[in-house]
Design a protein around this motif. Sequence first.
Motif, mmCIF file in Angstrom:
data_model
loop_
_atom_site.group_PDB
_atom_site.id
_atom_site.type_symbol
_atom_site.label_atom_id
_atom_site.label_comp_id
_atom_site.label_asym_id
_atom_site.label_seq_id
_atom_site.Cartn_x
_atom_site.Cartn_y
_atom_site.Cartn_z
ATOM 1 N N ARG A 589 0.838 -1.208 0.000
ATOM 2 C CA ARG A 589 0.000 0.000 0.000
ATOM 3 C C ARG A 589 0.873 1.259 0.000
ATOM 4 O O ARG A 589 1.123 1.870 1.023
ATOM 5 C CB ARG A 589 -0.962 0.004 1.186
ATOM 6 C CG ARG A 589 -2.028 1.098 1.075
ATOM 7 C CD ARG A 589 -3.125 0.933 2.101
ATOM 8 N NE ARG A 589 -4.139 1.958 1.921
ATOM 9 C CZ ARG A 589 -4.359 2.973 2.752
ATOM 10 N NH1 ARG A 589 -3.640 3.082 3.869
ATOM 11 N NH2 ARG A 589 -5.289 3.866 2.489
ATOM 12 N N THR A 590 1.332 1.626 -1.177
ATOM 13 C CA THR A 590 2.153 2.818 -1.338
ATOM 14 C C THR A 590 1.269 4.033 -1.581
ATOM 15 O O THR A 590 0.119 3.916 -2.024
ATOM 16 C CB THR A 590 3.122 2.646 -2.514
ATOM 17 O OG1 THR A 590 2.382 2.237 -3.679
ATOM 18 C CG2 THR A 590 4.177 1.600 -2.197
ATOM 19 N N TYR A 591 1.838 5.203 -1.334
ATOM 20 C CA TYR A 591 1.095 6.456 -1.512
ATOM 21 C C TYR A 591 1.156 6.936 -2.960
ATOM 22 O O TYR A 591 0.142 7.227 -3.577
ATOM 23 C CB TYR A 591 1.670 7.519 -0.573
ATOM 24 C CG TYR A 591 0.970 8.862 -0.647
ATOM 25 C CD1 TYR A 591 -0.420 8.957 -0.672
ATOM 26 C CD2 TYR A 591 1.709 10.039 -0.668
ATOM 27 C CE1 TYR A 591 -1.059 10.190 -0.727
ATOM 28 C CE2 TYR A 591 1.081 11.281 -0.717
ATOM 29 C CZ TYR A 591 -0.297 11.350 -0.752
ATOM 30 O OH TYR A 591 -0.923 12.572 -0.812
ATOM 31 N N PHE A 592 2.348 6.990 -3.528
ATOM 32 C CA PHE A 592 2.513 7.459 -4.906
ATOM 33 C C PHE A 592 2.590 6.254 -5.844
ATOM 34 O O PHE A 592 3.571 5.506 -5.833
ATOM 35 C CB PHE A 592 3.775 8.316 -5.034
ATOM 36 C CG PHE A 592 3.705 9.614 -4.283
ATOM 37 C CD1 PHE A 592 2.875 10.640 -4.716
ATOM 38 C CD2 PHE A 592 4.453 9.803 -3.127
ATOM 39 C CE1 PHE A 592 2.803 11.846 -4.018
ATOM 40 C CE2 PHE A 592 4.385 10.999 -2.427
ATOM 41 C CZ PHE A 592 3.560 12.031 -2.871
ATOM 42 N N ARG A 593 1.564 6.079 -6.673
ATOM 43 C CA ARG A 593 1.477 4.908 -7.547
ATOM 44 C C ARG A 593 1.625 5.270 -9.018
ATOM 45 O O ARG A 593 1.868 4.395 -9.846
ATOM 46 C CB ARG A 593 0.147 4.187 -7.306
ATOM 47 C CG ARG A 593 -0.001 3.731 -5.864
ATOM 48 C CD ARG A 593 -1.388 3.200 -5.520
ATOM 49 N NE ARG A 593 -1.519 3.001 -4.086
ATOM 50 C CZ ARG A 593 -2.624 2.609 -3.470
ATOM 51 N NH1 ARG A 593 -3.727 2.380 -4.190
ATOM 52 N NH2 ARG A 593 -2.650 2.468 -2.162
ATOM 53 N N TYR A 594 1.430 6.533 -9.364
ATOM 54 C CA TYR A 594 1.692 7.009 -10.723
ATOM 55 C C TYR A 594 3.090 7.614 -10.772
ATOM 56 O O TYR A 594 3.628 8.043 -9.739
ATOM 57 C CB TYR A 594 0.657 8.059 -11.140
ATOM 58 C CG TYR A 594 -0.752 7.546 -11.226
ATOM 59 C CD1 TYR A 594 -1.160 6.720 -12.274
ATOM 60 C CD2 TYR A 594 -1.698 7.884 -10.260
ATOM 61 C CE1 TYR A 594 -2.463 6.248 -12.353
ATOM 62 C CE2 TYR A 594 -3.002 7.424 -10.334
ATOM 63 C CZ TYR A 594 -3.380 6.605 -11.378
ATOM 64 O OH TYR A 594 -4.664 6.134 -11.462
ATOM 65 N N THR A 595 3.665 7.687 -11.950
ATOM 66 C CA THR A 595 5.036 8.183 -12.051
ATOM 67 C C THR A 595 5.156 9.565 -12.678
ATOM 68 O O THR A 595 6.253 10.077 -12.807
ATOM 69 C CB THR A 595 5.893 7.198 -12.876
ATOM 70 O OG1 THR A 595 5.297 7.032 -14.167
ATOM 71 C CG2 THR A 595 6.004 5.855 -12.185
ATOM 72 N N ARG A 596 4.053 10.141 -13.091
ATOM 73 C CA ARG A 596 4.128 11.515 -13.589
ATOM 74 C C ARG A 596 2.765 12.185 -13.477
ATOM 75 O O ARG A 596 1.853 11.626 -12.890
ATOM 76 C CB ARG A 596 4.631 11.550 -15.026
ATOM 77 C CG ARG A 596 3.762 10.879 -16.062
ATOM 78 C CD ARG A 596 4.422 11.021 -17.430
ATOM 79 N NE ARG A 596 3.641 10.393 -18.480
ATOM 80 C CZ ARG A 596 4.068 10.242 -19.730
ATOM 81 N NH1 ARG A 596 5.264 10.673 -20.072
ATOM 82 N NH2 ARG A 596 3.305 9.664 -20.635
ATOM 83 N N ASP A 597 2.674 13.407 -14.004
ATOM 84 C CA ASP A 597 1.474 14.234 -13.908
ATOM 85 C C ASP A 597 1.292 14.810 -12.511
ATOM 86 O O ASP A 597 0.176 15.133 -12.099
ATOM 87 C CB ASP A 597 0.214 13.458 -14.309
ATOM 88 C CG ASP A 597 0.223 13.089 -15.783
ATOM 89 O OD1 ASP A 597 0.813 13.851 -16.567
ATOM 90 O OD2 ASP A 597 -0.343 12.048 -16.135
ATOM 91 N N TYR A 598 2.404 14.928 -11.749
ATOM 92 C CA TYR A 598 2.340 15.647 -10.484
ATOM 93 C C TYR A 598 2.637 17.126 -10.764
ATOM 94 O O TYR A 598 2.934 17.514 -11.880
ATOM 95 C CB TYR A 598 3.336 15.061 -9.483
ATOM 96 C CG TYR A 598 2.991 13.644 -9.083
ATOM 97 C CD1 TYR A 598 2.052 13.386 -8.088
ATOM 98 C CD2 TYR A 598 3.578 12.556 -9.725
ATOM 99 C CE1 TYR A 598 1.706 12.080 -7.740
ATOM 100 C CE2 TYR A 598 3.244 11.253 -9.382
ATOM 101 C CZ TYR A 598 2.306 11.019 -8.393
ATOM 102 O OH TYR A 598 1.967 9.732 -8.061
ATOM 103 N N ASP A 599 2.535 17.927 -9.740
ATOM 104 C CA ASP A 599 2.727 19.365 -9.888
ATOM 105 C C ASP A 599 1.766 19.942 -10.928
ATOM 106 O O ASP A 599 2.138 20.724 -11.805
ATOM 107 C CB ASP A 599 4.183 19.686 -10.262
ATOM 108 C CG ASP A 599 4.530 21.147 -9.985
ATOM 109 O OD1 ASP A 599 3.783 21.791 -9.225
ATOM 110 O OD2 ASP A 599 5.527 21.648 -10.547
#
Length: 691
Positions: A589-599
């Motif tokens: 159960r990780t928090y960040f599961r996508y690798t882009r589209d942040y910020d």
Amino acid sequence: MWGLFFLATVIVAISLFGPGFLVLRGFGVSRCLAFSLAPLLGVAAYVVIGVAYEKLGIWSSWVTQAGLLFIVAAIIFSVLRFALKWKPTVSFSLSDHGAILGGRLSFDSACLLGYVAFACVFAGGLFVWYLGSPYSYAQQFDNISHLGTIQSFVNSGVWSPFASSLYSSASDAAINPLPGGGFYPTAWYSVAALAVTSMGVTTAFAENVANFVFAALVLPAGSFAFMRVLFNDRKAAIPFGAFCTLLFAGFPWMIIFFGPLYPNMSAFCLIPAAAATFLLMFQPGCSRKQRIGLVVVFFSALLSLALAQPNAVFTLAVLLAPFCIWQASRIPLSMKCKEKSCVVMRILFGAIALAIIYTIWMACYNAPFLASVVQHTWLPYADRLEAFEDALVVGFMAEGSQIVLAGLIIIGAAWTLWHRRYLWLSFSYAFACLIFVVNGYSDGSLKHIFGGFWYTDPWRCGAMASLVGIFLAAVGLYACWCGIIMLVEKARKGSVPLPVSTAIAACLALFAVLGSTFPGIPAPGSQTGAIAFRSVLSGLHTGASVASVYDDAEQAFVRQVKHMVPSEALIINVPDDGSAFAFGADDLRTYFRYTRDYDVPRETMESRIIRDNLCEIAAREDVRKAVSAINGQYVLQLDQGEPYVVSPHLFTYGEGEQWRGIDSIRDDTPGFEVVLAEGDMRLYKITPVEG
């Protein structure tokens, strides 16, 4: 290990084919045709049930979904065949090709069995030989979403394309750092989730099962249906399609390891059966009731394609558009007109059909809901001549050519010029190749008009051309057989016995298979491979068997973490160090599961603060509040302290500026306690601190 794989394949195949088969048999469709068209009903049904269950709050699983479908299908079959005594209509106006093998096996059954058997052996050899293990998976960008969505389906019981996310469960949705979303085609994920929930296998195992079911069962069964309908009056042509279905590097193989584009692969595998359904409507002798039934099946096919990957609907249009134009041009033949005026009328009706198709195409191109798709841009990969040569030699983005298939396609196209009722198939292939070529070299509006429905992605466009090429190559193989038989008959001055003609066909099939694949198979320790199929083999091997971002040591570390922390504990991570796969592949159960589209504007404030400033949790109240809001309890690092290089991080990492708040944590950083350490890997517990 592989025994479990094939057992899971059987269960998923029965779940996918079974309900549709029962329903179609209830309405009197022949066994072979019902089997071939069954996935068109099954795929749509599973997704529709997933939508309904999500609205009703019912948990989706193999038991609740497949169980319901089989019950409903069995009731429909029983009512139609026993209570109402519905009489079978044999095979929707297809001619009966009689029986073989002493009357025990019909020609259709033998052909269908041949298609599926050859595909299972061919695909099975590739999967077993080059995957190495059914637990292998591609550590590529798209597969983060694939594995994660399957895992989210299993964890949440929500299998709806309108609620698809890597944060589907209620507890995960509450902490999603990138809330929002919309429709996403999930048919392939539903099939993979059937494998997980029925057999308890991992998501990686399940996606390999789903890929095998579509490539080795759905595609060849659909190809049989298409060839069976197209060559209803030329039964000798039908078996040749069995040997061409899986020979093209461009489809299904290239999009299995590039991306990987599994949902698009599954959608394309449904197209031959959908096209066969459409062609059946125009079969001579098809009654009004039969056409109504076919319209229903075709509507279900369109729904299945749209729910698997919408661009498959446009791929189907590319395949069938020339057929529609040809059919429109035949309308004047039923009118009482003179020969010369009839020719003019045929041209006029064909032109009208072309204009209608163009209008629909441009209307879809300009539709607002498709704008983000058609305006997506892939840079040109070649100049005009190189793209044309790639299509001419049937390379389609693979490193090399498939000269044997190219030759068969040319022979098949020449044969359709002589037998013009099949000429539309050559135009379909030419249209698909045109889209590929324009998409490959162009960088303007023409690129989007032609290839926009496929994201201007040359791999998808090449797969489309390869799919259409399957049937033209089969025609070419059949034409070669006819030519050789004619020469032998002239030499013998008599007819050719069945065993001899069968032997000639077998030799031609063997030549096509070996000539299209064998030069691409490297000897042990060798890196040589003369043709495009070499890309398939090396791609399957390096894509699924060789770990890069998330290596064996990191996977073992994550499994230790799973045993040490509560299952509901939320672990803050940097997804680009390989931990993006930890949720999908290992259910961490990780928090960040996508690798882009942040910020981006839709990112939550908590996510932004944690990414930028987590290392300052001891000194900043806003960081503590952000961590408390998501109930973050641990921090995972898989590449602590390493300078940025390509190998330990995904390409989306950049220089790591978006993750400095997590990357900067060390063993002596206040507010973090070392729980597990091994090499450059760390698990920290976030400890209470005084502000």
